[in-house]
Structure formats: C-alpha cells, structure tokens
Design a protein around this motif. Structure first.
Motif, PDB file in Angstrom:
ATOM      1  N   SER A 125       0.844  -1.206   0.000  1.00 28.83           N
ATOM      2  CA  SER A 125       0.000   0.000   0.000  1.00 28.83           C
ATOM      3  C   SER A 125       0.868   1.241   0.000  1.00 28.83           C
ATOM      4  O   SER A 125       2.037   1.211   0.392  1.00 28.83           O
ATOM      5  N   SER A 126       0.281   2.324  -0.494  1.00 29.28           N
ATOM      6  CA  SER A 126       0.916   3.641  -0.456  1.00 29.28           C
ATOM      7  C   SER A 126      -0.150   4.651  -0.058  1.00 29.28           C
ATOM      8  O   SER A 126      -1.274   4.298   0.289  1.00 29.28           O
ATOM      9  N   ASP A 127       0.214   5.928  -0.119  1.00 30.58           N
ATOM     10  CA  ASP A 127      -0.752   6.961   0.272  1.00 30.58           C
ATOM     11  C   ASP A 127      -1.945   7.018  -0.671  1.00 30.58           C
ATOM     12  O   ASP A 127      -3.039   7.390  -0.264  1.00 30.58           O
ATOM     13  N   ARG A 128      -1.754   6.655  -1.914  1.00 35.70           N
ATOM     14  CA  ARG A 128      -2.804   6.849  -2.906  1.00 35.70           C
ATOM     15  C   ARG A 128      -3.443   5.549  -3.377  1.00 35.70           C
ATOM     16  O   ARG A 128      -4.515   5.586  -3.971  1.00 35.70           O
ATOM     17  N   SER A 129      -2.823   4.402  -3.182  1.00 34.79           N
ATOM     18  CA  SER A 129      -3.392   3.181  -3.731  1.00 34.79           C
ATOM     19  C   SER A 129      -2.895   1.966  -2.979  1.00 34.79           C
ATOM     20  O   SER A 129      -1.914   2.024  -2.228  1.00 34.79           O
TER      21      SER A 129
END
Length: 413
Positions: free
Chosen positions: A330-334
């Motif tokens: 996971s990341s901040d956007r997806s």
C-alpha cells in the motif's frame, strides 16, 4: 397541373387583350384613313378637280371606298367585302361630302390568329419547361426517399452500417443523419451483445474449471468422508462464485458496476483464490505464494476482484513457470497487488498490446486480460504490466479510506 393553371390564368386574359388591341388598332387605322380621305375629297372639291379612282386605289389598297358629293355622281373604289366580314368607318363634312371606307375583316382575324398562335406556342413552351423541371425535381426528391427506404429496410434486417449518404436537401439530410445515428446505436448494441456473449463464455470457463477440479477431488477421495466434505463445501463455493460471475457480467454489460463498489477485505479474497487455485498448482508441481502486507481494505467489487485475480493466476498457470507470488502493499494513494511468476514472460512485440482485445501470443482467446482491465477500471482501479520478462502484473486499487472524498465516475475501458 399548377403550371397549366398558371398558364391559363395568364394566357387567356392575354389572348383577350391582344384580340381587343388588334381589333381596336384596325378600327382606329380605318377611322384615320376615312378622315384623311374626307380632307382629300374636300380639297379636290374646293379646287374643282375631279377625283381620280386609280389614285385612290393606290393610296388605299384592299379598301372599299364610297364617296358621296352633293350634286355629283358617287365615286366607288375597290371591291366590296362580304357583308358578314365588313369593318366600316363613315365621316362627313359640313359642305355635304360623305365618305365611307370599308375593309375586309379577314385580314384582322388573320392577324389575331397569328398572335394567338404565338401565345399558345409560348404557353406550350412554358408547360414543357414546367413539366421538365417537375420531373427533375420529383426525381431529386423521390430517389433519396427510395434510398432512405432501402437504408431503413437494411437496418430492420440487422445490417447496422451507417450509409453516410447526403442529398443536398436539408430535410432529407436530417432524416439520413437520424438513420445513421440509429445505425450506430444499433451497431453498438449488437457489438455489446456479442462482446457480452464472448466475455461470459470466457469468464465462466475459469469457475467451471475450478468446480470440475473440486468434483474430481471428491471422486478421488470417495473413501475419505472428511476430504469429501471439505471438497464438497469448496464445490459449493465455486458454484456460488459462478453465480456471482454471471451477476458481475450482467452488471458490466449494463455499465453499473462502478456504483456497487464497497470496502473489501483483501485477505479474504486472496485466501479464497489461493484455496481455489492451490490444487491446480499442486498438480502442476508448482507453488502458489502469498506475500506482503495483511489487513488491507480496498474499494472494489468482490466478484470483480476475484475474476481479475483468477484471470492472472490462470495465465500464470498456463503460460508461466516456477512459483507464482502474490504480493500486496500500500501507499498513500493506492493499494497494490502484484502477481508474478518465473516464466519466459511476454514477447517484446506484444508488450504494448497485451491488453488489446483478441491479442494473444500463446494460442489463447485474447480476452482474459482485456476483461480483467475493464473490470478493474470499472471499480476505479488500474491493471498494468509492470514487467514483461518474467511477467509481473500489478493491480492498483483505491484504499477504503478515500471513499469519503472520492467518487468513481469511470466505466469499463
């Protein structure tokens, strides 16, 4: 008919006016000759000169002249016309000179007939021109209408090709544009129906294969009740998944899947896929590995994500080699789900076309990856090929925490 009425309305009054004008002109000319003759006779009387009939015959040809002078014999010049064709003018002076001049009306009638024939000829010419223009105009209108009727009949028979014909007549061109738009819509509907049938047959194949494998396991473990029960429950799950696949395909056909997304626990979906595909990988002496972060939630449709993962796993099983690794992160956007194997990967010439419909480099249908990308896009995500050799596909999904400030408006690719 309109031209004939117009010609009659103009030609009949014109003929009457011409007749009257010629008649009046002849009478006026005869009256002027009578006046001139009277002045000549009076002048000859004043000078006491005799009247020369030959001179009068030369001056007034085709006239019947009668001159009455007091105390002198009557002078008659010319031949008298028949009584029913006579035009006569009379005049007299205060000195007792009386002059009567007569002409044959046949000459006037001949002149009138000439003019009337000219009017009739012009009227006939006008009618011929009108009929020619009417024929040209009627063909200009009738032929496009026949063409439009053929196009409409062709649409009704299922041939939904736009004609692109234009006729230079605004009203008919509007009808042709409407028919072309209808043909385009019908063609799109037919194409969508064909795609749905193709997609359904392709997408149903995977769950049916899984169901078949479970049933084979049940048959093989008929003497072991516990395994039979476990495999039977797995077969029921496959049947339920088959029903969900049908629902997903119908929703995708109606372009409504983006309104059904919800927060899904990825561990549950990934565990279900591993349970379904592990027997197939085990029979192929290959390993199926799950790695990465746990406890992730994404905004997707459960059935759509299951179909996409099943497609990627099936491709790895058929076209790849070695262990297949499912990695989550996971990341901040997806949220990212990667599916990788150790096979030869995708040829370089297919790298940019791997998601195109009917494109396959290994004898497949060329539909699986196309449908997988379409299902992912309808949920607001992306499916990308991040590495060609060995092949690594990545699913980029929306995190569940973004639902309060994001709204998906995209549809299937």
């Amino acid at each position: 008919m309109v031209a004939a009425i117009a010609v009659l309305l103009l030609g009949v009054p014109l003929g009457l006016v011409v007749t009257r004008l010629i008649d009046d002109e002849a009478a006026q000319q005869l009256r002027a000759q009578a006046t001139l003759l009277l002045s000549q006779v009076e002048y000859a009387s004043i000078e006491d000169r005799p009247i020369d009939p030959d001179e009068l015959q030369r001056q007034y040809p085709a006239r019947y002249v009668q001159i009455f002078i007091r105390d002198r014999p009557t002078v008659v010049v010319g031949a008298e016309p028949p009584p029913d064709r006579q035009m006569t003018e009379e005049t007299q002076s205060e000195s007792g000179v009386f002059v009567r001049i007569t002409r044959d009306r046949a000459h006037v009638e001949r002149n009138i007939r000439g003019w009337l024939m000219l009017i009739v000829a012009l009227a006939g010419l006008a009618l011929a021109v009108a009929v020619s223009l009417a024929v040209v105009q009627s063909r200009r209108l009738a032929l496009p209408l026949l063409d439009l009727a053929r196009i409409a009949e062709r649409l009704g028979s299922g041939d939904a090709r736009p004609s692109r014909h234009r006729y230079g007549i605004p009203e008919l061109d509007r009808v042709a544009e409407v028919l072309d738009r209808s043909a385009t819509r019908i063609s799109e509907l037919l194409s969508r129906e064909r795609e749905f049938a193709t997609d359904a047959s392709h997408q149903l194949r995977t769950p049916l294969t899984g169901l078949t494998m479970r049933l084979e396991e049940i048959v093989a473990a008929a003497t072991q009740p516990a395994i039979v029960r476990e495999e039977g429950e797995a077969a029921i799950v496959q049947a339920e998944r088959l029903t969900k696949v049908i629902d997903e395909l119908l929703a995708a056909a109606r372009r409504q899947r983006h309104a059904q997304t919800e927060a899904i626990d990825l561990d549950e979906v990934l565990g279900q896929q591993i349970t379904e595909w592990e027997p197939a990988f085990r029979r192929s002496r290959r390993e199926l590995v799950l790695a990465g972060d746990r406890g992730l939630h994404a905004m997707v449709t459960k059935g759509g994500l299951s179909q996409v993962l099943a497609t990627l796993l099936e491709n790895s099983l058929e076209h790849g080699d070695g262990p297949v690794t499912i990695t989550t992160g996971s990341s901040d956007r997806s949220i990212v789900i990667e599916v990788a194997d150790c096979g030869p990967g995708i040829p370089e010439h297919l790298r940019t076309r791997v998601f195109e419909r009917n494109v396959s480099g290994a004898g497949g249908t060329g539909l699986g990856l196309t449908l997988a990308r379409a299902l992912t896009a309808s949920d607001g995500g992306r499916l990308e090929l991040v590495r060609a050799r060995p092949a690594v596909f990545a699913l980029f999904l929306r995190p569940a925490v973004e639902t309060a400030r994001q709204r998906v408006v995209s549809g299937p690719a």
